[in-house]
Scaffold this motif. Structure first.
Motif, short mmCIF file in Angstrom:
data_model
loop_
_atom_site.label_atom_id
_atom_site.label_comp_id
_atom_site.label_asym_id
_atom_site.label_seq_id
_atom_site.Cartn_x
_atom_site.Cartn_y
_atom_site.Cartn_z
N LYS A 111 39.99 5.27 9.31
CA LYS A 111 38.81 5.74 8.58
C LYS A 111 37.86 4.58 8.26
O LYS A 111 36.66 4.67 8.46
CB LYS A 111 39.24 6.44 7.28
CG LYS A 111 39.80 7.83 7.48
CD LYS A 111 40.42 8.37 6.21
CE LYS A 111 39.43 8.42 5.05
NZ LYS A 111 40.07 8.96 3.83
N ARG A 112 38.41 3.49 7.75
CA ARG A 112 37.56 2.37 7.38
C ARG A 112 37.00 1.69 8.63
O ARG A 112 35.89 1.17 8.62
CB ARG A 112 38.28 1.38 6.48
CG ARG A 112 39.38 0.58 7.13
CD ARG A 112 40.01 -0.38 6.13
NE ARG A 112 39.06 -1.39 5.69
CZ ARG A 112 38.79 -2.49 6.38
NH1 ARG A 112 39.34 -2.69 7.56
NH2 ARG A 112 37.95 -3.38 5.90
N VAL A 127 37.65 9.07 20.46
CA VAL A 127 38.47 7.89 20.29
C VAL A 127 39.92 8.26 20.00
O VAL A 127 40.84 7.76 20.61
CB VAL A 127 37.91 7.02 19.15
CG1 VAL A 127 38.74 5.76 18.99
CG2 VAL A 127 36.46 6.66 19.43
N ILE A 128 40.12 9.15 19.04
CA ILE A 128 41.50 9.43 18.63
C ILE A 128 41.58 10.80 17.98
O ILE A 128 40.66 11.23 17.30
CB ILE A 128 41.99 8.34 17.66
CG1 ILE A 128 43.48 8.51 17.34
CG2 ILE A 128 41.20 8.32 16.38
CD1 ILE A 128 44.06 7.31 16.64
N GLN A 129 42.66 11.50 18.20
CA GLN A 129 42.89 12.77 17.51
C GLN A 129 44.33 12.84 17.03
O GLN A 129 45.25 12.42 17.73
CB GLN A 129 42.61 13.97 18.43
CG GLN A 129 42.81 15.29 17.69
CD GLN A 129 42.49 16.49 18.55
OE1 GLN A 129 42.24 16.36 19.72
NE2 GLN A 129 42.53 17.66 17.95
N LYS A 130 44.49 13.36 15.86
CA LYS A 130 45.81 13.44 15.26
C LYS A 130 46.67 14.48 15.98
O LYS A 130 46.25 15.58 16.24
CB LYS A 130 45.67 13.84 13.78
CG LYS A 130 46.95 13.81 12.98
CD LYS A 130 46.63 14.13 11.53
CE LYS A 130 47.89 14.12 10.69
NZ LYS A 130 47.60 14.45 9.29
N GLU A 144 38.20 14.47 9.55
CA GLU A 144 39.43 13.97 8.90
C GLU A 144 40.65 14.84 9.15
O GLU A 144 41.78 14.36 9.10
CB GLU A 144 39.20 13.84 7.40
CG GLU A 144 38.35 12.63 7.05
CD GLU A 144 38.57 12.16 5.61
OE1 GLU A 144 39.74 12.14 5.17
OE2 GLU A 144 37.59 11.85 4.95
N SER A 145 40.46 16.14 9.40
CA SER A 145 41.61 17.01 9.57
C SER A 145 41.37 18.04 10.69
O SER A 145 40.68 19.03 10.46
CB SER A 145 41.93 17.74 8.26
OG SER A 145 43.09 18.53 8.39
N PRO A 146 41.90 17.80 11.89
CA PRO A 146 42.67 16.61 12.28
C PRO A 146 41.73 15.41 12.40
O PRO A 146 40.53 15.57 12.62
CB PRO A 146 43.24 16.98 13.64
CG PRO A 146 42.25 17.96 14.20
CD PRO A 146 41.76 18.75 13.01
#
Length: 298
Positions: free
Chosen positions: A46-47, A23-26, A74-76
């Protein structure tokens, strides 16, 4: 979260195969937008993952699908969710017959009723966030501003007095502050979605709707939440009653298996007609080869 939001905050979206979608990556330089010491977009994402998985576990089923979260980091920061191969509603609605669109709306409304009964409110419904599976099952995406009363959700967005409603389908209260929005924000959005799906045109305040549907639209999209339908069962009741009057479709007790059998018979009929036509063309060609000069074949 939505592609346009992801691009704004420096994230990337891409597909994985088979059966998964990242979905998404930092990226290296995400926007640093903090509220009370928290990066609001990160917390929102996150929520959203947490609430989407809860909805997938408890509600996803016959009348609708919430894609499961397969992995989260969470990281990334990124999440991998169940991949559903289906068109978006904003594309599908432009290329289908009216009866199919009506049956789909009915299933979408019933699925939202189930969500609301489980005290889950999406609050960001729009055609871009909805997929349509072949059997007319709705798939609901993008749960980042949803609300789940059953969870002890300390990181709920109600802690942020933030405007997340910015599109035509968003309820007015979402444009003021997210914490003001409850299940009736979904009812507002569904009224606007109904307008688009039924008319196949850019929504314009119900202008292009058939007169019989306009009262349903107006009731669902009142500016004040207290003046809208207060529960989805009321919305569904009026929608089904108007549909029975206008289209003579009985949506009161939708039988998906019966509908599937009808579609199967329809496909078989098309194949049978194709075979008959092909056989006719062959016979005409044979006659044409053997006809005498005074014979005319039509």
């Amino acid at each position: 979260i939505g592609r346009e939001v992801a691009i704004k905050i420096g994230h990337k979206i891409w597909n994985n195969a088979p059966g998964q979608r990242t979905v998404i990556q930092k990226s290296e330089n995400p926007m640093n937008f903090e509220v009370h010491g928290q990066n609001i977009f990160k917390e929102r994402f996150k929520r959203g993952v947490k609430l989407q998985q809860d909805a997938a576990d408890r509600i996803s089923g016959q009348n609708g699908i919430v894609p499961s979260i397969l992995d989260f980091n969470e990281s990334p920061i990124f999440a991998i969710m169940q991949f559903v191969l289906a068109p978006r509603l904003d594309e599908w609605a432009l290329h289908t017959f009216e009866n199919q669109r009506i049956w789909f709306l009915n299933r979408l409304f019933i699925f939202l009723k189930e969500l609301h009964m489980a005290q889950i409110y999406h609050r960001d419904l729009k055609p871009e966030n909805i997929l349509v599976v072949n059997d007319l099952t709705p798939v609901i995406l993008d749960w980042t501003v949803s609300k789940n009363i059953t969870l002890d959700d300390q990181d709920n967005l109600t802690t942020f007095n933030t405007n997340f409603g910015s599109n035509y389908y968003s309820a007015p209260e979402l444009k003021e502050a997210t914490y003001n929005a409850d299940w009736r924000a979904d009812i507002f959005s569904l009224g606007r979605i109904m307008e688009f799906v039924l008319t196949q045109k850019t929504p314009n305040g119900g202008e292009f709707l058939k007169n019989e549907y306009k009262d349903v639209y107006k009731k669902a999209t009142q500016f004040e939440p207290s003046k809208r339908y207060q529960v989805m069962s009321e919305f569904i009741r009026d929608f089904q009653a108007v549909t029975a009057q206008v289209k003579r479709l009985d949506l009161g007790a939708p039988d998906i298996e019966k509908l599937a059998r009808k579609l199967e018979r329809h496909d078989k009929l098309i194949k049978d007609v194709s075979i008959i036509l092909e056989d006719f063309v062959i016979k005409v060609k044979l006659k044409d080869e053997n006809k005498d000069k005074n014979t005319v074949i039509l």
